[in-house]
Design a protein around this motif. Structure first.
Motif, PDB file in Angstrom:
ATOM      1  N   PHE A  87       0.844  -1.192   0.000  1.00 14.77           N
ATOM      2  CA  PHE A  87       0.000   0.000   0.000  1.00 14.77           C
ATOM      3  C   PHE A  87       0.877   1.240   0.000  1.00 14.77           C
ATOM      4  O   PHE A  87       1.937   1.282   0.635  1.00 14.77           O
ATOM      5  N   VAL A  88       0.422   2.256  -0.721  1.00 16.32           N
ATOM      6  CA  VAL A  88       1.104   3.546  -0.736  1.00 16.32           C
ATOM      7  C   VAL A  88       0.514   4.404   0.375  1.00 16.32           C
ATOM      8  O   VAL A  88      -0.702   4.635   0.416  1.00 16.32           O
ATOM      9  N   VAL A  89       1.368   4.861   1.273  1.00 17.23           N
ATOM     10  CA  VAL A  89       0.953   5.737   2.367  1.00 17.23           C
ATOM     11  C   VAL A  89       1.775   7.015   2.276  1.00 17.23           C
ATOM     12  O   VAL A  89       3.000   6.976   2.180  1.00 17.23           O
ATOM     13  N   HIS A  90       1.093   8.147   2.293  1.00 17.32           N
ATOM     14  CA  HIS A  90       1.795   9.429   2.223  1.00 17.32           C
ATOM     15  C   HIS A  90       2.327   9.812   3.604  1.00 17.32           C
ATOM     16  O   HIS A  90       1.715   9.510   4.637  1.00 17.32           O
ATOM     17  N   GLY A  91       3.450  10.475   3.609  1.00 19.37           N
ATOM     18  CA  GLY A  91       4.124  10.790   4.853  1.00 19.37           C
ATOM     19  C   GLY A  91       3.337  11.677   5.792  1.00 19.37           C
ATOM     20  O   GLY A  91       3.588  11.684   7.002  1.00 19.37           O
ATOM     21  N   ASP A  92       2.400  12.445   5.243  1.00 25.05           N
ATOM     22  CA  ASP A  92       1.603  13.334   6.093  1.00 25.05           C
ATOM     23  C   ASP A  92       0.225  12.766   6.388  1.00 25.05           C
ATOM     24  O   ASP A  92      -0.677  13.496   6.829  1.00 25.05           O
ATOM     25  N   ALA A  93       0.042  11.452   6.172  1.00 23.69           N
ATOM     26  CA  ALA A  93      -1.262  10.840   6.396  1.00 23.69           C
ATOM     27  C   ALA A  93      -1.657  10.926   7.871  1.00 23.69           C
ATOM     28  O   ALA A  93      -0.826  10.769   8.768  1.00 23.69           O
ATOM     29  N   GLU A  94      -2.920  11.159   8.110  1.00 20.56           N
ATOM     30  CA  GLU A  94      -3.437  11.239   9.478  1.00 20.56           C
ATOM     31  C   GLU A  94      -3.360   9.866  10.134  1.00 20.56           C
ATOM     32  O   GLU A  94      -3.726   8.851   9.539  1.00 20.56           O
ATOM     33  N   GLY A  95      -2.861   9.829  11.371  1.00 22.79           N
ATOM     34  CA  GLY A  95      -2.735   8.578  12.102  1.00 22.79           C
ATOM     35  C   GLY A  95      -1.392   7.898  11.948  1.00 22.79           C
ATOM     36  O   GLY A  95      -1.147   6.881  12.591  1.00 22.79           O
TER      37      GLY A  95
END
Length: 402
Positions: free
Chosen positions: A200-208
């Motif tokens: 999965f791609v997760v952005h560095g500023d994702a909430e949580g």
């Protein structure tokens, strides 16, 4: 077959060597690793803008330079020589090839040009200490055990009624995990009975998303622990994640292919570091005097350094072969790590009392040797898995019935 380097390859090596010689000396390295991101952001920007280093092996259609593993390995040899702290390994060697191999056209068009321009750094996050196994370097990765198990541990992914994916769990020892703007997270889906591992791609500023930089043996290899608490992630690729097995087969093949390329690059990097440690040691023994003469004139010292030179040259040949045939990457990496460990040990000993101090750069090479073997080895497992795959002690891995 012409084994000589092309003019373009020689130019890549020369340009990178000159730039790092000016801006990445031992004191520069020590200063860079103590910054919040763990590397010299300005130097990384120059390497991206002037040399296209993050996109060196990416296709031109996505803003890359369009070179091969050989050019990337040559670049890694020079960065290894300088012990450059940078996102190169995590971004260009691990994450970018996975996006190129598994991503949809939309994902590749959105992410790869940003990586190629140096505007985004990326990394691969797998649970625990399983990076070498996930990449297929020290064992087969097809069973997915490296991902932490389906019932507990690792990272779990759940599809919500609206089709979005939510991730829970944590992963440690993530290269550049505290600063990377994109994370490729290996997570379980489908529950325990039908569990499969997807990326999965997760952005560095994702909430949580919580990221904590870890204290590491080798400061030039920044690592972090990432924790995901109901974090939104985007499935890498167009698989449906329904657990029927089709999605996972492509993922473990892509991880193994990335592992072979990474091993070739890491082998070249280790050779560069070993060669530099050897050169610094040779220069020192010509200057240090004992009993009224330079210690480099003593036969015992000459023999030790001559043996080390042969070992480094053999490792270099193996690394160059692996750049041409990444299938030999694991063995080349084992040989490179052996050479680096030997070169670093000799550097510490032959520098005498000063070689044991934190002020001297010899300890940087010793730490790189030890840390790389912990991350990507150990050496005996690299060789053991390569032997299993070649069928040296029985049927080859590909011929063993499931």
């Amino acid at each position: 077959m012409d084994a000589a380097f092309t003019a373009e390859q020689d130019e890549i090596r020369r340009t990178l060597h000159e730039l790092l010689a000016k801006h990445c000396g031992p004191q520069d390295v020590k200063s860079a690793v103590r910054t919040p991101v763990g590397h010299d952001a300005a130097l990384w920007g120059r390497l991206a803008a002037e040399l296209g280093l993050p996109g060196l092996a990416l296709p031109e259609e996505y803003g890359g330079v369009g070179c091969t593993t050989a050019e990337l390995a040559l670049a890694c040899e020079e960065t290894g020589r300088a012990l450059l702290p940078s996102p190169l390994l995590a971004t260009a060697v691990l994450a970018a090839p996975l996006i190129a191999a598994l991503g949809t056209d939309a994902q590749k068009s959105a992410l790869l040009p940003l990586i190629a321009r140096g505007e985004r750094t990326a990394t691969l996050a797998v649970p625990g200490t399983s990076l070498a196994l996930a990449l297929g370097l020290t064992g087969a990765n097809a069973d997915g055990e490296w991902a932490g198990g389906g019932r507990a541990g690792g990272v779990q992914a759940k599809r919500m009624p609206d089709g979005a994916w939510r991730l829970y769990g944590e992963a440690g020892q993530v290269l550049d995990g505290h600063s990377a703007q994109l994370l490729l997270v290996a997570a379980h889906t489908g529950g325990f009975a039908r569990s499969r591992t997807l990326l999965f791609v997760v952005h560095g500023d994702a909430e949580g998303l919580r990221r904590t930089r870890q204290t590491t043996l080798d400061e030039t290899r920044s690592q972090a622990r990432i924790q995901l608490r109901d974090v939104e992630g985007e499935l890498l690729g167009d698989g449906d994640g329904d657990g029927d097995g089709g999605d996972f087969i492509g993922i473990h093949d892509a991880l193994a292919a990335t592992g072979r390329t990474a091993a070739a690059c890491l082998a070249a990097e280790a050779v560069g570091a070993a060669a530099e440690a050897l050169e610094r040691t040779v220069a020192y023994v010509k200057e240090r005097e004992q009993f009224g003469r330079a210690i480099g004139s003593f036969q015992a010292v000459k023999h030790r350094l001559a043996d080390l030179y042969v070992q480094v040259q053999a490792a270099r040949s193996a690394a160059y072969y692996a750049a041409w045939d990444p299938g030999a990457g694991a063995l080349a990496l084992a040989q490179g790590l052996d050479a680096l460990r030997s070169a670093a040990s000799e550097a510490v000993q032959l520098h005498g009392g000063i070689g044991f101090t934190w002020e001297h750069e010899a300890h940087l090479y010793f730490k790189r040797a030890a840390a790389d073997e912990l991350l990507f080895g150990p050496v005996h497992r690299l060789r053991g898995h390569a032997a299993d795959q070649a069928g040296l002690f029985g049927p080859a891995a590909a011929e063993v019935p499931a």
